[in-house]
Design an enzyme around this catalytic site. Structure first.
Site, PDB file in Angstrom:
ATOM      1  N   GLU A 116      93.088   9.781  87.172  1.00  0.00           N
ATOM      2  CA  GLU A 116      91.697  10.218  87.156  1.00  0.00           C
ATOM      3  C   GLU A 116      91.503  11.285  88.236  1.00  0.00           C
ATOM      4  OE1 GLU A 116      88.090  11.265  86.632  1.00  0.00           O
ATOM      5  OE2 GLU A 116      89.031   9.861  85.215  1.00  0.00           O
ATOM      6  N   ASP A 147      94.774  16.226  88.804  1.00  0.00           N
ATOM      7  CA  ASP A 147      94.382  17.018  87.643  1.00  0.00           C
ATOM      8  C   ASP A 147      95.467  16.914  86.583  1.00  0.00           C
ATOM      9  OD1 ASP A 147      93.552  18.852  85.784  1.00  0.00           O
ATOM     10  OD2 ASP A 147      93.407  20.541  87.175  1.00  0.00           O
ATOM     11  N   ASP A 165      91.861  10.989  76.673  1.00  0.00           N
ATOM     12  CA  ASP A 165      90.444  10.925  76.323  1.00  0.00           C
ATOM     13  C   ASP A 165      89.761  11.994  77.173  1.00  0.00           C
ATOM     14  OD1 ASP A 165      88.087  10.019  75.132  1.00  0.00           O
ATOM     15  OD2 ASP A 165      87.697   8.628  76.775  1.00  0.00           O
ATOM     16  N   CYS A 218      84.391  12.360  72.821  1.00  0.00           N
ATOM     17  CA  CYS A 218      83.151  11.836  72.240  1.00  0.00           C
ATOM     18  C   CYS A 218      82.233  13.005  71.891  1.00  0.00           C
ATOM     19  CB  CYS A 218      82.459  10.850  73.180  1.00  0.00           C
ATOM     20  SG  CYS A 218      82.062  11.495  74.809  1.00  0.00           S
TER      21      CYS A 218
END
Length: 303
Positions: A116, A147, A165, A218
């Site tokens: 992350e 990163d 994701d 998303c």
């Protein structure tokens, strides 16, 4: 139902025409832009996005607290095949729901690296893993704060399975936040697609030959979804988008793997796109939106 090629081309042309012909900004620009993408479906889709989502409980072992996760996210995460995968990467892992699904499904001798970029989000990710997974599984989960787009500069072909994701437009959140909606413009879509490509191309380089890579967002805009996925296939001839039949079979396996800690009967259905698949809340009782595309990295002919 699979969308026709002509319909997809018209969708992209409408968006491109709007971007080129005028400067769209704020709520009015957002409305015009996404109406051009989804046509007569947009009013129902927008209404579904404005409603509160319906996350479902995930319980990873007896006595663990519930983690509430969108059923569409669960369906995407179980599509990535993990049987036999020893080294697994969740490249943009926070807040951690999909990481829980991966960790709960992986083999007993496999390890999961949760990366992350944001330190604050990474701290939340660590708490989620600590609170919801048994100690023996936690011991095989590592963390990295970096990163993902530059991870491939240090190593290549090291992971058997990768979930990306990617950060995206997240139109559901934009619509429900007046500040973000007032600041919206198509330039953000373009900027995010560039970031997504940097992450996806890095993930592909990190993947072993024969391995699987799941790309998901998303977002609603095909620029961030099939547009980015298509670029991978064009850039890397060995990359193969896994077929509908294979995806369905993999999801059946995934349902068996999570059947003990999630209500698989609540998993939504997806819509096949020209490349990849989507779950949209107007058609799936509020679940989503999610776009996902599963890639297999072909074996090196020289190996």
């Amino acid at each position: 139902m699979k969308k026709s090629k002509s319909a997809g081309e018209a969708q992209n042309k409408n968006a491109a025409s709007l971007r080129a012909g005028q400067k769209l900004r704020g709520a009015d620009g957002f409305e015009e832009y996404y109406s051009s993408l989804y046509g007569g479906r947009w009013p129902a889709l927008k209404a579904a996005l404005l409603k509160e989502s319906k996350p479902l409980p995930l319980v990873c072992f007896d006595g663990a607290p519930q983690y509430f996760l969108d059923a569409a996210s669960v369906l995407a995460a179980i599509t990535l095949p993990l049987q036999g995968a020893k080294n697994i990467l969740d490249m943009c892992a926070a807040p951690g729901g999909k990481s829980l699904v991966l960790a709960s499904r992986m083999d007993s001798d496999a390890s999961l690296l949760c990366n992350e970029r944001s330190f604050e989000r990474g701290q939340r990710l660590r708490r989620v893993i600590a609170e919801h997974l048994p100690q023996d599984v936690q011991s095989r989960v590592q963390f990295l704060c970096g990163d993902g787009a530059v991870m491939c500069k240090k190593q290549e072909a090291v992971y058997d399975a990768i979930l990306l994701d990617a950060p995206c437009s997240s139109e559901r959140h934009v619509l429900n936040d007046p500040k973000y909606l007032a600041d919206w413009s198509p330039a953000r879509v373009k900027s995010l697609a560039m970031q997504q490509w940097a992450l996806l191309s890095s993930a592909y380089r990190l993947l072993k030959n024969g391995g699987f890579l799941l790309y998901s967002t998303c977002a609603l805009d095909p620029t961030e979804n099939a547009g980015v996925a298509a670029r991978l296939i064009k850039k890397f001839p060995q990359a193969r988008a896994v077929s509908l039949e294979e995806v369905l079979a993999l999801q059946e396996t995934g349902k068996k793997e999570i059947g003990g800690f999630f209500d698989v009967a609540a998993l939504p259905k997806f819509e096949a796109q020209e490349l990849g698949f989507s779950i949209l809340p107007d058609a799936q009782d509020g679940a989503g939106p999610i776009y996902f595309c599963l890639f297999n990295k072909g074996m090196d002919k020289n190996s």
